[in-house]
Each structure stands twice: as C-alpha cells, then as structure tokens.
Write a protein that holds these residues in place. Structure first.
Motif, mmCIF file in Angstrom:
data_model
loop_
_atom_site.group_PDB
_atom_site.id
_atom_site.type_symbol
_atom_site.label_atom_id
_atom_site.label_comp_id
_atom_site.label_asym_id
_atom_site.label_seq_id
_atom_site.Cartn_x
_atom_site.Cartn_y
_atom_site.Cartn_z
ATOM 1 N N LEU A 121 0.832 10.506 2.105
ATOM 2 C CA LEU A 121 1.073 10.188 0.698
ATOM 3 C C LEU A 121 -0.215 9.731 0.013
ATOM 4 C CD1 LEU A 121 4.497 8.361 1.123
ATOM 5 C CD2 LEU A 121 4.144 10.549 -0.055
ATOM 6 N N PHE A 122 -0.986 8.870 0.685
ATOM 7 C CA PHE A 122 -2.261 8.416 0.122
ATOM 8 C C PHE A 122 -3.229 9.583 -0.054
ATOM 9 C CE2 PHE A 122 -1.900 3.811 1.925
ATOM 10 C CZ PHE A 122 -1.086 3.458 0.859
ATOM 11 N N THR A 123 -3.230 10.521 0.899
ATOM 12 C CA THR A 123 -4.076 11.710 0.777
ATOM 13 C C THR A 123 -3.705 12.472 -0.491
ATOM 14 O OG1 THR A 123 -4.350 11.924 3.165
ATOM 15 C CG2 THR A 123 -4.719 13.908 1.868
ATOM 16 N N ASN A 124 -2.408 12.661 -0.718
ATOM 17 C CA ASN A 124 -1.948 13.367 -1.917
ATOM 18 C C ASN A 124 -2.271 12.603 -3.189
ATOM 19 O OD1 ASN A 124 -0.957 15.531 -0.504
ATOM 20 N ND2 ASN A 124 1.127 14.784 -0.451
ATOM 21 N N ASP A 125 -2.371 11.264 -3.095
ATOM 22 C CA ASP A 125 -2.711 10.436 -4.256
ATOM 23 C C ASP A 125 -4.210 10.397 -4.529
ATOM 24 O OD1 ASP A 125 -0.014 9.745 -4.600
ATOM 25 O OD2 ASP A 125 -0.210 7.914 -3.407
ATOM 26 N N GLY A 126 -5.011 10.954 -3.623
ATOM 27 C CA GLY A 126 -6.458 11.003 -3.821
ATOM 28 C C GLY A 126 -7.238 9.843 -3.229
ATOM 29 N N ALA A 127 -6.594 8.978 -2.487
ATOM 30 C CA ALA A 127 -7.310 7.849 -1.885
ATOM 31 C C ALA A 127 -8.204 8.335 -0.750
ATOM 32 C CB ALA A 127 -6.319 6.815 -1.353
ATOM 33 N N GLU A 128 -9.367 7.728 -0.625
ATOM 34 C CA GLU A 128 -10.265 8.040 0.478
ATOM 35 C C GLU A 128 -10.287 6.935 1.519
ATOM 36 O OE1 GLU A 128 -14.100 9.294 -0.942
ATOM 37 O OE2 GLU A 128 -13.183 10.735 -2.319
ATOM 38 N N LYS A 129 -9.841 5.748 1.123
ATOM 39 C CA LYS A 129 -9.775 4.623 2.054
ATOM 40 C C LYS A 129 -8.453 3.901 1.843
ATOM 41 C CE LYS A 129 -14.572 3.654 2.854
ATOM 42 N NZ LYS A 129 -15.110 2.848 3.916
ATOM 43 N N MET A 130 -8.064 3.145 2.861
ATOM 44 C CA MET A 130 -6.860 2.336 2.750
ATOM 45 C C MET A 130 -7.126 0.999 3.419
ATOM 46 S SD MET A 130 -4.474 4.518 5.312
ATOM 47 C CE MET A 130 -5.397 5.695 6.277
ATOM 48 N N TYR A 131 -6.304 0.016 3.051
ATOM 49 C CA TYR A 131 -6.466 -1.313 3.628
ATOM 50 C C TYR A 131 -5.125 -2.009 3.739
ATOM 51 C CZ TYR A 131 -6.045 -3.676 -0.939
ATOM 52 O OH TYR A 131 -5.596 -4.167 -2.147
ATOM 53 N N LEU A 132 -5.132 -3.116 4.483
ATOM 54 C CA LEU A 132 -3.927 -3.906 4.696
ATOM 55 C C LEU A 132 -4.323 -5.254 5.277
ATOM 56 C CD1 LEU A 132 -3.478 -3.867 8.052
ATOM 57 C CD2 LEU A 132 -2.772 -1.549 7.520
ATOM 58 N N THR A 133 -3.371 -6.161 5.303
ATOM 59 C CA THR A 133 -3.486 -7.363 6.119
ATOM 60 C C THR A 133 -2.394 -7.235 7.165
ATOM 61 O OG1 THR A 133 -2.022 -8.673 4.687
ATOM 62 C CG2 THR A 133 -4.399 -8.803 4.250
ATOM 63 N N ALA A 134 -2.637 -7.830 8.340
ATOM 64 C CA ALA A 134 -1.707 -7.589 9.444
ATOM 65 C C ALA A 134 -1.269 -8.881 10.107
ATOM 66 C CB ALA A 134 -2.364 -6.678 10.478
ATOM 67 N N ASP A 135 0.006 -8.924 10.417
ATOM 68 C CA ASP A 135 0.538 -10.005 11.226
ATOM 69 C C ASP A 135 -0.205 -9.971 12.566
ATOM 70 O OD1 ASP A 135 2.631 -11.924 12.202
ATOM 71 O OD2 ASP A 135 3.080 -10.230 13.515
#
Length: 186
Positions: A121-135
């Motif tokens: 989905l992020f690829t289709n949205d045009g994002a090149e990077k992703m991030y998060l915080t994790a338990d």
C-alpha cells in the motif's frame, strides 16, 4: 499466506466493523499495558479509538481488519505523513501507526503477510521510506526481522525508539495482493 488473508478497510459508517475494531484495539492496548507501557486511561482509550475511526477516508490512510476466512486475526493501520499532519511526522514517509496480530495467530506467517500488504500500500502511495515505534517485547523482534533498523531517535509522543526501513516491495510471484477496491476489500 497473502492469498488467504482478507483485508477489510474500516469505514466509519460500518458500525459492525467499527465495533470489531474497538474490541481488537482494547485487546491490543491491554497487551501493551502488560508489557510495561504506561496504562492508557479508559476514557482516553475510547476517545483515541473514536478519533482513529473518524479520520478514515483519505486514500493514503489504511486501517484494515485482517481475516483468515471469517476468522479475525489482526489489524493494520498506516498512513503517509504530510506537512499538515499534527504531532511527530516525517513528511512523505509511510508511518505504521498500529499493527496487531492476535496472540494465537502469531508465528504462522500472518504478521509477515500483513506487513507485506502495508508495504505494498505504501509503495502504491509513493512512499520511499517507512517508520514506526515498536513495543520492545513483541514488536521490536518482529520489526527487526522485517528489516527495520533503530534510528536512535525517540518519538516525542510515546518515548519509544523509532525504527525505519526503505520501502522495497517487490513481487515474488507468490503474492496475490489485489488493488484495494470495494470488491477486493470485502
């Protein structure tokens, strides 16, 4: 595994699915609380869940309930950050906001398949990077296995370490992910 999971985009006007989401979020937050996070006050939890539901609509915001057949196995929630968003943001990045696989469905490939869905989905949205915080108990080992790396930054919102990864979705030939339409979401 990907072709077994049914992804249902949550809509604020679908009261039945919203009720399912509320229960799933309660279980998710309870697990986070058990892992040592500051307990979320009940009143705040309900307001937070309602705000998540009310924000659905833009095409680059993805809140999906995940099913194996008719069995609910988890949820995923991600969006593309934009300059006008509030709070801590990384404009243009895909942000994995919430991600939960029910404990009895872990270590069976569901989490990996759900993550691949979100990356697609992020690829289709045009994002090149992703991030998060994790338990740190259940999230960090999973996200590190998915290739996320700690940045050394901490989120000012939850004080947890931020992990990043380049979006690198490539078709392996096994994926049966279809574009999200009314037909494929149901």
């Amino acid at each position: 595994m990907e072709n077994k999971i049914k992804y249902v985009q949550l809509s604020s006007d679908d009261k039945e699915k919203c009720a399912v989401f509320v229960k799933m979020m309660a279980a998710y937050v309870k697990e986070l609380d058990e892992h040592g996070h500051d307990p979320m006050p009940e009143g705040f939890l309900q307001k937070w869940i309602k705000s998540i539901i009310s924000m659905q609509g833009p095409s680059d915001r993805h809140l999906e309930l995940c099913y194996d057949g008719e069995t609910l196995i988890g949820l995923l929630y991600g969006k593309i950050d934009h300059e006008d968003h509030k709070g801590f943001i990384k404009p243009g990045y895909g942000y994995i906001m919430e991600f939960y696989v029910k404990p009895e469905y872990r270590r069976r490939g569901y989490g990996r398949a759900m993550y691949r869905r979100l990356e697609w989905l992020f690829t289709n949205d045009g994002a090149e990077k992703m991030y998060l915080t994790a338990d740190p108990v259940t999230g960090r080992p999973f996200w590190e296995a998915m290739g996320f790396l700690a940045t050394g930054e901490r989120s000012p919102e939850n004080k947890m370490e931020i992990y990043e990864k380049s979006v690198s979705f490539e078709w392996s030939g096994r994926e049966k992910l279809m574009p999200l339409t009314e037909e494929t979401a149901m």
